[in-house]
Design a protein around this motif. Structure first.
Motif, PDB file in Angstrom:
ATOM      1  N   ALA A  58      28.736  40.415  33.702  1.00 54.62           N
ATOM      2  CA  ALA A  58      29.586  41.439  33.098  1.00 54.62           C
ATOM      3  C   ALA A  58      30.906  41.559  33.861  1.00 54.62           C
ATOM      4  CB  ALA A  58      28.861  42.785  33.069  1.00 54.62           C
ATOM      5  N   THR A  59      30.832  41.475  35.176  1.00 51.72           N
ATOM      6  CA  THR A  59      32.042  41.514  35.992  1.00 51.72           C
ATOM      7  C   THR A  59      32.947  40.335  35.663  1.00 51.72           C
ATOM      8  OG1 THR A  59      30.866  42.641  37.767  1.00 51.72           O
ATOM      9  CG2 THR A  59      32.897  41.514  38.363  1.00 51.72           C
ATOM     10  N   CYS A  60      32.362  39.164  35.572  1.00 51.53           N
ATOM     11  CA  CYS A  60      33.119  37.955  35.243  1.00 51.53           C
ATOM     12  C   CYS A  60      33.798  38.094  33.878  1.00 51.53           C
ATOM     13  CB  CYS A  60      32.179  36.755  35.263  1.00 51.53           C
ATOM     14  SG  CYS A  60      32.977  35.171  35.051  1.00 51.53           S
ATOM     15  N   ALA A  61      33.066  38.555  32.885  1.00 50.44           N
ATOM     16  CA  ALA A  61      33.631  38.724  31.548  1.00 50.44           C
ATOM     17  C   ALA A  61      34.674  39.828  31.519  1.00 50.44           C
ATOM     18  CB  ALA A  61      32.521  39.021  30.541  1.00 50.44           C
ATOM     19  N   SER A  62      34.511  40.844  32.355  1.00 51.92           N
ATOM     20  CA  SER A  62      35.524  41.906  32.395  1.00 51.92           C
ATOM     21  C   SER A  62      36.831  41.377  32.973  1.00 51.92           C
ATOM     22  CB  SER A  62      35.034  43.122  33.179  1.00 51.92           C
ATOM     23  OG  SER A  62      35.106  42.910  34.569  1.00 51.92           O
ATOM     24  N   TYR A  63      36.752  40.407  33.885  1.00 46.93           N
ATOM     25  CA  TYR A  63      37.977  39.771  34.380  1.00 46.93           C
ATOM     26  C   TYR A  63      38.682  39.031  33.246  1.00 46.93           C
ATOM     27  CZ  TYR A  63      36.122  40.526  39.125  1.00 46.93           C
ATOM     28  OH  TYR A  63      35.620  41.061  40.288  1.00 46.93           O
ATOM     29  N   ALA A  64      37.915  38.339  32.416  1.00 52.05           N
ATOM     30  CA  ALA A  64      38.503  37.652  31.263  1.00 52.05           C
ATOM     31  C   ALA A  64      39.070  38.659  30.266  1.00 52.05           C
ATOM     32  CB  ALA A  64      37.458  36.770  30.581  1.00 52.05           C
ATOM     33  N   GLY A  65      38.438  39.828  30.165  1.00 48.29           N
ATOM     34  CA  GLY A  65      38.901  40.863  29.241  1.00 48.29           C
ATOM     35  C   GLY A  65      40.239  41.469  29.611  1.00 48.29           C
ATOM     36  N   MET A  66      40.744  41.156  30.800  1.00 53.42           N
ATOM     37  CA  MET A  66      42.055  41.647  31.210  1.00 53.42           C
ATOM     38  C   MET A  66      43.196  40.843  30.600  1.00 53.42           C
ATOM     39  SD  MET A  66      41.627  42.906  35.159  1.00 53.42           S
ATOM     40  CE  MET A  66      41.298  41.328  35.887  1.00 53.42           C
ATOM     41  N   ILE A  67      42.879  39.856  29.759  1.00 52.67           N
ATOM     42  CA  ILE A  67      43.902  39.037  29.109  1.00 52.67           C
ATOM     43  C   ILE A  67      44.811  39.922  28.254  1.00 52.67           C
ATOM     44  CG2 ILE A  67      42.486  38.525  27.082  1.00 52.67           C
ATOM     45  CD1 ILE A  67      43.588  35.641  27.214  1.00 52.67           C
ATOM     46  N   SER A  68      46.059  39.542  28.160  1.00 51.73           N
ATOM     47  CA  SER A  68      47.011  40.365  27.402  1.00 51.73           C
ATOM     48  C   SER A  68      46.810  40.180  25.902  1.00 51.73           C
ATOM     49  CB  SER A  68      48.449  40.012  27.770  1.00 51.73           C
ATOM     50  OG  SER A  68      48.787  38.743  27.251  1.00 51.73           O
ATOM     51  N   VAL A  69      47.270  41.152  25.159  1.00 51.47           N
ATOM     52  CA  VAL A  69      47.126  41.125  23.706  1.00 51.47           C
ATOM     53  C   VAL A  69      47.992  40.010  23.090  1.00 51.47           C
ATOM     54  CG1 VAL A  69      48.919  42.828  23.144  1.00 51.47           C
ATOM     55  CG2 VAL A  69      46.881  42.653  21.712  1.00 51.47           C
ATOM     56  N   GLU A  70      48.977  39.533  23.804  1.00 53.17           N
ATOM     57  CA  GLU A  70      49.793  38.415  23.310  1.00 53.17           C
ATOM     58  C   GLU A  70      49.012  37.101  23.332  1.00 53.17           C
ATOM     59  OE1 GLU A  70      51.129  40.419  25.877  1.00 53.17           O
ATOM     60  OE2 GLU A  70      52.220  41.673  24.456  1.00 53.17           O
ATOM     61  N   GLY A 101      35.586  33.924  44.785  1.00 56.70           N
ATOM     62  CA  GLY A 101      36.521  33.573  43.727  1.00 56.70           C
ATOM     63  C   GLY A 101      35.914  32.895  42.520  1.00 56.70           C
ATOM     64  N   LYS A 102      34.604  32.699  42.516  1.00 56.30           N
ATOM     65  CA  LYS A 102      33.965  31.980  41.411  1.00 56.30           C
ATOM     66  C   LYS A 102      34.084  32.752  40.097  1.00 56.30           C
ATOM     67  CE  LYS A 102      29.334  31.175  40.833  1.00 56.30           C
ATOM     68  NZ  LYS A 102      28.023  30.575  41.177  1.00 56.30           N
ATOM     69  N   LEU A 103      33.881  34.046  40.130  1.00 54.12           N
ATOM     70  CA  LEU A 103      33.914  34.825  38.884  1.00 54.12           C
ATOM     71  C   LEU A 103      35.315  34.842  38.284  1.00 54.12           C
ATOM     72  CD1 LEU A 103      31.647  37.871  39.828  1.00 54.12           C
ATOM     73  CD2 LEU A 103      31.012  35.714  38.745  1.00 54.12           C
ATOM     74  N   GLY A 104      36.313  35.043  39.098  1.00 58.26           N
ATOM     75  CA  GLY A 104      37.694  35.035  38.607  1.00 58.26           C
ATOM     76  C   GLY A 104      38.116  33.667  38.105  1.00 58.26           C
ATOM     77  N   THR A 105      37.647  32.640  38.775  1.00 53.72           N
ATOM     78  CA  THR A 105      37.966  31.274  38.344  1.00 53.72           C
ATOM     79  C   THR A 105      37.338  30.969  36.990  1.00 53.72           C
ATOM     80  OG1 THR A 105      38.122  30.555  40.642  1.00 53.72           O
ATOM     81  CG2 THR A 105      37.814  28.840  38.996  1.00 53.72           C
ATOM     82  N   ILE A 106      36.092  31.369  36.813  1.00 54.41           N
ATOM     83  CA  ILE A 106      35.425  31.173  35.520  1.00 54.41           C
ATOM     84  C   ILE A 106      36.171  31.921  34.422  1.00 54.41           C
ATOM     85  CG2 ILE A 106      33.331  31.720  34.202  1.00 54.41           C
ATOM     86  CD1 ILE A 106      31.743  31.135  36.779  1.00 54.41           C
ATOM     87  N   ALA A 107      36.578  33.148  34.694  1.00 55.72           N
ATOM     88  CA  ALA A 107      37.315  33.935  33.705  1.00 55.72           C
ATOM     89  C   ALA A 107      38.647  33.272  33.371  1.00 55.72           C
ATOM     90  CB  ALA A 107      37.540  35.351  34.228  1.00 55.72           C
ATOM     91  N   ALA A 108      39.353  32.798  34.381  1.00 52.01           N
ATOM     92  CA  ALA A 108      40.650  32.149  34.146  1.00 52.01           C
ATOM     93  C   ALA A 108      40.480  30.865  33.343  1.00 52.01           C
ATOM     94  CB  ALA A 108      41.337  31.858  35.481  1.00 52.01           C
ATOM     95  N   ILE A 109      39.470  30.070  33.667  1.00 54.01           N
ATOM     96  CA  ILE A 109      39.225  28.829  32.925  1.00 54.01           C
ATOM     97  C   ILE A 109      38.937  29.142  31.460  1.00 54.01           C
ATOM     98  CG2 ILE A 109      37.570  26.937  32.636  1.00 54.01           C
ATOM     99  CD1 ILE A 109      37.385  26.875  35.725  1.00 54.01           C
ATOM    100  N   SER A 110      38.160  30.181  31.197  1.00 53.68           N
ATOM    101  CA  SER A 110      37.854  30.558  29.814  1.00 53.68           C
ATOM    102  C   SER A 110      39.116  30.961  29.060  1.00 53.68           C
ATOM    103  CB  SER A 110      36.841  31.697  29.791  1.00 53.68           C
ATOM    104  OG  SER A 110      35.639  31.308  30.386  1.00 53.68           O
TER     105      SER A 110
END
Length: 127
Positions: A58-70, A101-110
């Motif tokens: 959930a933490t990892c996905a929440s990092y991905a959820g910080m993506i901008s609306v653009e 940094g694994k969770l943030g890296t996974i989120a960024a890659i996604s």
């Protein structure tokens, strides 16, 4: 069964963070912090065997959820990004254990993968 629950938690956490960040206008960091805190407090209680892993997903996905609306135009796009995040989390769960940094890296890659898919499909659509 655990992987299915993990994917569902990932999709829910990513979509909730995206919604709080971009639709309710709370900002990405606050939205992610709220979702991470809620997951960390509740999931280990309801799933004692693997709740800590679900909270990390959930933490990892929440990092991905910080993506901008653009970059993710709607909640459906965020659901796809969150699903990709969950799949990568499951795939990388045994790799680099204990390395930061694994969770943030996974989120960024996604997120980057989604942006790449959008560019590829846009190029195909214009031909």
């Amino acid at each position: 069964m655990q992987d299915v629950v993990l994917l569902m938690v990932s999709v829910a956490a990513g979509m909730l963070t995206y919604t709080a960040s971009n639709i309710i206008k709370r900002g990405g960091v606050i939205a992610s912090a709220i979702i991470t805190l809620a997951a960390g407090l509740t999931l280990p209680h309801f799933f004692p065997e693997y709740g800590n892993v679900l909270a990390a997903a959930a933490t990892c996905a929440s990092y991905a959820g910080m993506i901008s609306v653009e970059n993710a135009l709607n909640v459906f796009e965020m659901a796809v990004i969150s699903l990709m995040t969950g799949i990568l989390f499951v795939t990388a769960s045994n790799a680099y254990i204990g390395i930061g940094g694994k969770l943030g890296t996974i989120a960024a890659i996604s997120c980057f993968a989604w942006l790449g898919f959008k560019k590829i499909f846009a190029a195909i659509d214009h031909k």
